[in-house]
Design an enzyme around this catalytic site. Structure first.
Site, mmCIF file in Angstrom:
data_model
loop_
_atom_site.group_PDB
_atom_site.id
_atom_site.type_symbol
_atom_site.label_atom_id
_atom_site.label_comp_id
_atom_site.label_asym_id
_atom_site.label_seq_id
_atom_site.Cartn_x
_atom_site.Cartn_y
_atom_site.Cartn_z
ATOM 1 N N CYS A 248 0.804 -1.090 -0.074
ATOM 2 C CA CYS A 248 -0.104 -0.152 0.030
ATOM 3 C C CYS A 248 0.928 1.165 -0.081
ATOM 4 O O CYS A 248 0.830 2.259 0.838
ATOM 5 C CB CYS A 248 -1.068 0.019 1.222
ATOM 6 S SG CYS A 248 -1.948 -1.452 1.363
ATOM 7 N N ALA A 250 1.404 4.088 -2.208
ATOM 8 C CA ALA A 250 1.344 5.207 -2.902
ATOM 9 C C ALA A 250 1.106 6.226 -1.718
ATOM 10 O O ALA A 250 0.575 5.879 -0.593
ATOM 11 C CB ALA A 250 0.153 5.352 -3.640
ATOM 12 N N PRO A 251 1.632 7.333 -2.009
ATOM 13 C CA PRO A 251 2.237 7.930 -3.080
ATOM 14 C C PRO A 251 3.807 7.875 -3.372
ATOM 15 O O PRO A 251 4.219 8.371 -4.018
ATOM 16 C CB PRO A 251 1.968 9.714 -3.012
ATOM 17 C CG PRO A 251 1.943 9.647 -1.485
ATOM 18 C CD PRO A 251 1.237 8.543 -0.826
ATOM 19 N N GLY A 252 4.278 6.944 -2.324
ATOM 20 C CA GLY A 252 5.651 6.571 -2.271
ATOM 21 C C GLY A 252 6.748 7.112 -1.496
ATOM 22 O O GLY A 252 7.920 7.076 -1.587
ATOM 23 N N GLY A 253 6.271 8.075 -0.492
ATOM 24 C CA GLY A 253 7.227 8.926 0.400
ATOM 25 C C GLY A 253 7.983 7.750 1.259
ATOM 26 O O GLY A 253 9.164 8.069 1.388
ATOM 27 N N LYS A 254 7.348 6.745 2.038
ATOM 28 C CA LYS A 254 8.198 5.871 2.440
ATOM 29 C C LYS A 254 9.155 5.106 1.492
ATOM 30 O O LYS A 254 10.272 4.349 1.847
ATOM 31 C CB LYS A 254 7.284 4.976 3.364
ATOM 32 C CG LYS A 254 6.575 5.852 4.300
ATOM 33 C CD LYS A 254 5.667 4.919 5.365
ATOM 34 C CE LYS A 254 4.684 5.729 6.099
ATOM 35 N NZ LYS A 254 3.580 6.433 5.714
ATOM 36 N N ASP A 271 0.922 -1.212 -4.546
ATOM 37 C CA ASP A 271 -0.516 -0.599 -4.497
ATOM 38 C C ASP A 271 -1.510 -1.129 -5.617
ATOM 39 O O ASP A 271 -1.076 -1.739 -6.680
ATOM 40 C CB ASP A 271 -0.110 0.872 -4.833
ATOM 41 C CG ASP A 271 -1.294 1.654 -4.087
ATOM 42 O OD1 ASP A 271 -1.037 1.971 -2.987
ATOM 43 O OD2 ASP A 271 -2.363 1.852 -4.157
ATOM 44 N N ASP A 297 -3.494 -6.369 -5.482
ATOM 45 C CA ASP A 297 -4.432 -6.376 -4.218
ATOM 46 C C ASP A 297 -3.520 -7.018 -3.094
ATOM 47 O O ASP A 297 -3.151 -8.073 -3.361
ATOM 48 C CB ASP A 297 -5.791 -7.129 -4.494
ATOM 49 C CG ASP A 297 -6.519 -6.962 -3.193
ATOM 50 O OD1 ASP A 297 -6.131 -6.508 -2.313
ATOM 51 O OD2 ASP A 297 -7.797 -7.255 -3.374
ATOM 52 N N CYS A 369 -1.961 5.559 9.989
ATOM 53 C CA CYS A 369 -2.076 7.003 10.501
ATOM 54 C C CYS A 369 -3.354 7.250 11.240
ATOM 55 O O CYS A 369 -3.958 8.275 11.006
ATOM 56 C CB CYS A 369 -1.806 8.097 9.454
ATOM 57 S SG CYS A 369 -3.071 7.991 8.117
#
Length: 426
Positions: A248, A250-254, A271, A297, A369
């Site tokens: 999961c 997106a958006p790819g920061g981690k 994703d 998935d 989060c």
């Protein structure tokens, strides 16, 4: 359309149609040519959604009958917000809001009456709103009850912080320079900033700015990411050559942060939606980084897994996002009580599905989060009880608080978003 009409149109999509504020803004803001007007529209939308419960309580006192036209109702809320919370001159707030009704001539006398009446009765109306718990705390009743049940001593502070404007926090790409070097670049660009308290790559701006003003943003020297989210890469204890799966993603920061922290790791980002994978690809290209990208998935790995185990898995589980309400105030309107049980079911299903993909001796980091225990420690404790090969590894840190299973940051603590992390070793 004037700025207030556009803001009303965006808010009607969010509150009336259940569309996310991010999506509604992204489809509308590009149509506005002037940057100053775009910023004004965005500020109006965020402001109304942050203070929605209080504004709506006031409006219900002023309107003798419900305003059935959604955009006109949104204009009324926008007018009240301007009068109470902005520097717009009162006469302009009223006249421009009334004018935004456009061809709906029937609505103009109504809007004018509502806003003029508010100016006359302000103290009385706000006092009445203060006696309404939802209006006073700025959250829907069901969410107030959930937060109080989970965090009885901290609930008031959590909700107060969730209604504040958050700081703009950056993550410095350590492959391109140190945090100290970047702080100097910001200073030379006239941007005041300070280092984050807990994440070694975090920089917190004194005032938010457009990303175009950030030195080196286009070349991947820096990214926008809250300090709490920056803690994930360090918890994984990445080593060169390890196979890493970001679930999961997106958006790819981690994903980017893992590659910046350990360039020799073999990272794959997964994703479910092709457009979300495209966002990850764009961010990788901006930073000059490479990762494997999979569309699939997470709950059905048989459709995308190649059979080779991963040494590290980051499961950033889909959640209620109750820890990031200050950044996404539309969450208070979009989430429903029944969503929590559904999300918990999804989280447990994904965790069950990806656990077999982890190699013996490997480490899985479960993250959300959310600040709700049902999505966090309840899930992890239940999983460990049912899986003899799963061992909970306590997260020892000077941030957040231990929950018995994992570690929780509450909204606003040390200036961070609400986040939960739990480490599982196989």
């Amino acid at each position: 359309m004037n700025s207030r009409a556009l803001a009303a149109h965006i808010l009607a999509q969010v509150i009336g149609e259940g569309r996310s504020l991010t999506a509604a803004l992204e489809s509308t803001l590009p149509e506005i040519p002037a940057e100053q007007d775009r910023a004004f529209v965005q500020a109006l939308c965020f402001g109304v959604l942050r203070g929605y419960e209080r504004l709506d309580c006031v409006l219900r006192q002023l309107a003798t009958r419900p305003i059935k036209d959604f955009e006109i109702r949104m204009l009324a809320l926008l007018g009240l917000y301007q009068l109470e919370h902005t520097r717009v001159k009162p006469h302009a707030a009223v006249s421009e809001t009334v004018a935004a009704a456009g061809r709906r001539s029937w609505a103009k006398p109504l809007l004018n009456a509502v806003l003029r009446n508010y100016q006359r009765r302000r103290e009385e109306l706000l006092a009445a709103a203060g006696k309404n718990e939802s209006a006073a705390l700025g959250h829907p009743d069901w969410l107030i009850a959930r937060i109080r049940a989970d965090w009885p001593e901290q609930a008031a502070a959590i909700m107060a912080d969730a209604n504040q404007t958050p700081p703009m926090t950056l993550r410095v790409n350590r492959r391109q320079g140190t945090r100290e070097d970047y702080l100097e670049k910001l200073a030379r660009a006239g941007l005041n900033a300070r280092p984050g308290r807990h994440a070694s790559d975090a920089v917190i701006l004194e005032n938010p700015v457009a990303v175009e003003r950030l030195p080196g943003f286009e070349s991947g020297e820096v990214s926008v990411q809250d300090e709490a989210a920056q803690l994930a890469a360090g918890l994984l204890d990445l080593q060169s050559g390890q196979r890493v799966l970001d679930v999961c993603a997106a958006p790819g920061g981690k994903t980017l942060h893992m590659l910046e922290s350990c360039p020799d790791a073999d990272v794959t980002a997964l994703d479910i939606a092709p457009d979300r994978i495209a966002r990850i690809r764009q961010n990788l290209q901006r930073a000059g980084l490479r990762a494997g990208l999979l569309t699939g998935d997470a709950a059905t790995p048989g459709s995308w897994w190649d059979g080779r185990h991963y040494d590290r898995i980051l499961l950033d589980a889909p959640c209620s996002a109750t820890g990031v309400i200050r950044r996404h105030p539309d969450i208070k309107r979009l989430r429903k009580p029944e969503d929590i049980e559904s999300l918990q079911s999804t989280q447990r299903r994904i965790l069950e599905a990806v656990w077999p993909l982890l190699a013996p001796g490997g480490r899985l980091l479960y993250a959300t989060c959310s600040i709700l225990r049902a999505e966090n420690e309840d899930n992890v404790a239940d999983f460990v009880r049912r899986h003899p090969d799963a061992r909970h590894e306590p997260v020892e840190a000077d941030w957040g608080r231990s929950t018995g299973c994992g570690r929780q940051i509450l909204t606003g603590e040390d200036g961070m978003d609400g986040f939960y992390y739990a480490l599982l070793e196989k």
